[in-house]
Write an enzyme that holds these catalytic residues in place. Structure first.
Site: not given
Ligand code: FAD
Length: 750
Positions: A411, A414, A444, A484
């Site tokens: 993390c 980041k 979040d 896709d």
């Protein structure tokens, strides 16, 4: 290629691929400076070498003989190559503005954008007139005019305005070119009458009298009329209007007048001379902004005024390169004093040239040979490139920077939240409000309302950067990811992005992320898709991934399993991006190949999907990493059928067959070729470039779909009219003939 392990600290940006910047690129390739990111922004990808232009126009040279391809040279210098026309610079904020992409920031800037001929009022002007620069535009106009001259039943009157070296050489070269195109029994005067018009009282006024006399004689012997002391006001309705003189009749006019600078320079804040050129000191540095350098036609050296000529742009190349390097290393700059006398070699159209230096002059076929030798040697310097250097010159300021190995992972890798929020707010400012839904809330995760009775269709893709232009990389990667959904006949609704940015100073990371995400957002916008979330992190190289969502009604979705015997298989885009980018990484791809390939890769598959659906598509896939054969094999297996491919009909990207012929293939090729076993009698056609390209992995490739045979022709026609200009019916579906081998290759079918 050695990659600089130091974080990017400074941005050196070169605007224009002019003669001086050729030297800068080569010099910095051989003497790379650690922590410096080099970017070349240029309108044209090929720099015409001024000395060879007349020979090229006369037909003595091919395009590639007389032009330097900037793509391999930029790759050699590890420079980011951005094809764009600069239309403003804010020297105060150190920003460069272009059409159709975000501004680029610099720490050190060098401008070498040449000049264009002065042209008078163009309002109500005759359309049969054009300027000698930009050269690419000139060549397009000239091609049309040449055809008109050759097809005309009466002589076309062509006037060249400007009788400096450029005008005189052009008049003689164009005339020679037409003469060569005519049957030996015909005289050039039957098709073309050339005149030279100048406001000066003589031609070639910056050269010595001896050379001038020779050219007056040569022009006379070639029946080219001279109009001196004739200042042209305009060209209108077949008449050249002269100030205080009789008009001159003319069918077409080419402007080769003295050099002028673009108007936008006046808003940059840079000090300009009285004619609008950038004023520089003897260190080639702007007289007002020490972080800006300029050379060639666009610069005016205050201490040493000289005529606008490629010779000076060439001579300034190495001194400029060294001063840019010194500036990056905080070392004192060195002055450069151009010589007063220099050798000029002016060609006369045929293989003959006139020379001058100071008061001396001579002429002859041997001088053409000398000129040809010098000019070809110049081109070779930038096309036969030596091995790259793998050491980086350290700058003092690099000391004390964190090295990548010591930076956090997980993390902790980041990107700083400040950088991210700044980038997001810049993106929001520049895009339609609808795009960034969900990114402006502190929650979040993003929430999507799924419409009643719809299914959520999702896909994810991730790419390491294959282009050093983050904006275009972002656009192409997004286009690929959206394919896709299109392959399944589904319109995208929203996307989440994950971006990795190389270690660098905060401001550099912000710019890099902003450019990458601008490309992503622009492509999403073009495809009416919302960006609803994402994540960004630091990494050793740039990468981007997208997860894309769409909604579909049950039964609407196109699957791979729908192939039916009798159907035709249509491929919407050509093959070859894998081999071309493999060549590009080695500096072996021509700029025009990559440019064309990128055009295909930037084309959304949305319209192709709509067209295929309209024509009753029964199955579809997008051609990507496994290559055409790999993706087709999946369809064949899912549908329990066989397919007969006409290799000759396979659409290929320009340069792909040549690249295969040179043995350059993608690193994924061997893996993709593992399904060769499914191909019947492959030995017969395996030597063809088309065969190798069946396995070439594609980025942002086209769609491969089956349509009923009676729809194939209309479908291909409509695809082509919608912009998929190389779409082709490449195969037909047949009954399975062998469980192990279900792909048959032919060289034609009906
Ligand atoms: C017919 C003809 C013959 C000539 N013959 C000779 C000769 O024999 N010897 C000689 O010394 N000189 C000759 N000249 C003059 C010579 O062409 C110029 O002096 C020379 O090209 C200037 O070089 P440069 O490096 O300043 O710019 P250029 O070589 O013109 O390069 C300019 C570069 O900048 C790019 N560019 C331009 N605008 C922008 C923009 N806004 N944004 C991004 N990129 C941009 C262009 O794409 C190009 O890459 C001739 C000129 C003509 C017309």
């Amino acid at each position: 290629m050695q990659v600089d392990s130091a974080p990017v600290k400074s941005d050196l940006v070169l605007i224009g691929g002019g003669h001086s910047h050729l030297f800068v690129l080569k010099y910095l390739a051989m003497n790379p400076i650690s922590g410096t990111r080099l970017t070349l922004i240029t309108r044209d990808l090929h720099t015409p070498y001024s000395g060879m232009l007349p020979g090229f126009i006369a037909g003595h040279y091919h395009y590639d003989d007389a032009h330097i391809d900037l793509r391999p040279l930029a790759a050699y210098a590890r420079a980011r190559l951005i094809r764009a026309e600069v239309n403003a610079i804010d020297a105060g904020r150190k920003l460069i503005m272009m059409n159709d992409r975000p501004p680029i920031a610099y720490d050190l800037l060098s401008i070498n954008i040449g000049s264009t001929p002065v042209m008078p009022e163009l309002e109500n002007a005759d359309v049969n007139q054009f300027a000698v620069k930009p050269i690419d535009c000139f060549l397009t106009h000239w091609k049309k005019l040449e055809q008109r001259i050759l097809a005309s039943s009466t002589p076309i009157k062509l006037s060249i305005i400007g009788a400096g070296a450029g005008g005189v050489e052009l008049a003689l070269s164009l005339q020679y070119r037409i003469k060569q195109a005519l049957a030996p029994s015909m005289k050039v005067d039957q098709q073309l009458k050339v005149s030279l018009v100048t406001d000066d009282d003589q031609i070639l006024s910056t050269f010595n009298t001896r050379l001038r006399r020779r050219f007056v004689r040569i022009l006379k012997s070639r029946n080219i009329d001279l109009y001196c002391n004739s200042r042209v006001r305009r060209f209108n309705k077949g008449l050249i209007v002269i100030e205080n003189g009789d008009p001159i009749q003319s069918d077409a006019v080419i402007w080769v007048t003295s050099a002028s600078a673009p108007d936008w320079l006046s808003t940059t804040g840079l000090k300009l001379d009285n004619s609008g050129f950038i004023a520089v000191n003897d260190r080639l540095q702007s007289c007002s902004h020490p972080q800006v350098f300029a050379t060639g036609d666009i610069a005016s050296v205050e201490q040493y005024p000289r005529p606008k000529s490629g010779v000076f742009a060439v001579r300034q190349g190495i001194p400029l390169a060294k001063n840019l390097a010194r500036s990056l290393q905080n070392r004192p700059l060195k002055p450069f004093r151009p010589q007063k006398q220099y050798l000029s070699l002016i060609s006369t159209g045929e293989l003959y040239a006139v020379a001058s230096r100071g008061p001396w002059s001579a002429e002859g076929a041997w001088l053409w040979q000398v000129k040809n030798w010098i000019d070809r040697r110049f081109i070779r310097q930038f096309s036969d490139l030596p091995e790259m250097q793998d050491h980086f010159i350290q700058t003092e300021d690099n000391q004390g920077l964190e090295i990548p190995a010591m930076r956090c992972g997980g993390c902790g890798s980041k990107i700083g939240s400040k950088i991210l929020s700044r980038v997001l707010s810049r993106l929001a400012e520049e895009s339609d409000q609808v795009v960034l839904t969900g990114l402006d809330t502190p929650d979040d995760a993003a929430i999507i309302d799924i419409p009643v009775k719809k299914q959520l269709v999702q896909s994810v893709d991730y790419f390491r950067s294959f282009l050093n232009d983050p904006f275009l990389f972002g656009k192409i990667a997004t286009n690929h990811a959206l394919s896709d959904l299109y392959a399944m006949g589904v319109e995208p609704h929203s996307a989440m992005a994950i971006a990795s940015i190389p270690f660098a100073h905060e401001s550099k990371q912000e710019e890099e992320l902003f450019h990458l995400m601008s490309g992503v957002v622009e492509c999403l916008q073009e495809n009416h898709t919302l960006l609803i979330g994402g994540h960004s992190s630091e990494a050793s190289e740039m990468a981007v991934g997208l997860s894309v969502n769409g909604f579909a009604s049950p039964g609407q979705i196109l699957l791979k399993s729908g192939l039916q015997p009798g159907d035709c298989l249509i491929l919407t885009s050509p093959l070859g991006s894998g081999v071309l980018f493999a060549a590009d990484m080695r500096g072996k791809a021509k700029a025009r190949w990559i440019e064309e390939a990128m055009g295909h890769m930037l084309l959304s598959n949305r319209d192709a999907m709509l067209c295929l659906q309209k024509h009753g598509a029964t199955a579809c896939t997008d051609v990507s990493g496994f290559g055409l054969a790999g993706h087709l094999f999946e369809m064949i297996q899912a549908s329990a059928v066989a397919v007969e491919i006409d290799l000759v009909r396979l659409p290929l990207m320009a340069g792909a067959p040549e690249t295969v012929g040179r043995g350059i293939l993608s690193s994924l090729q061997p893996q993709n070729m593992r399904i060769e076993h499914a191909i019947e009698d492959r030995e017969k056609l395996a030597g063809l470039a088309q065969y190798a390209l069946l396995f070439d992995p594609q980025t942002a490739g086209g769609l491969l779909a089956s349509v009923p045979a009676d729809q194939a022709e209309a479908c291909v026609d409509e695809l082509r009219s919608r912009g998929y200009r190389l779409a082709e019916n490449i195969a037909r579906v047949i009954d399975s003939f062998d469980q192990a081998k279900n792909i048959r290759l032919t060289k034609q079918f009906h």
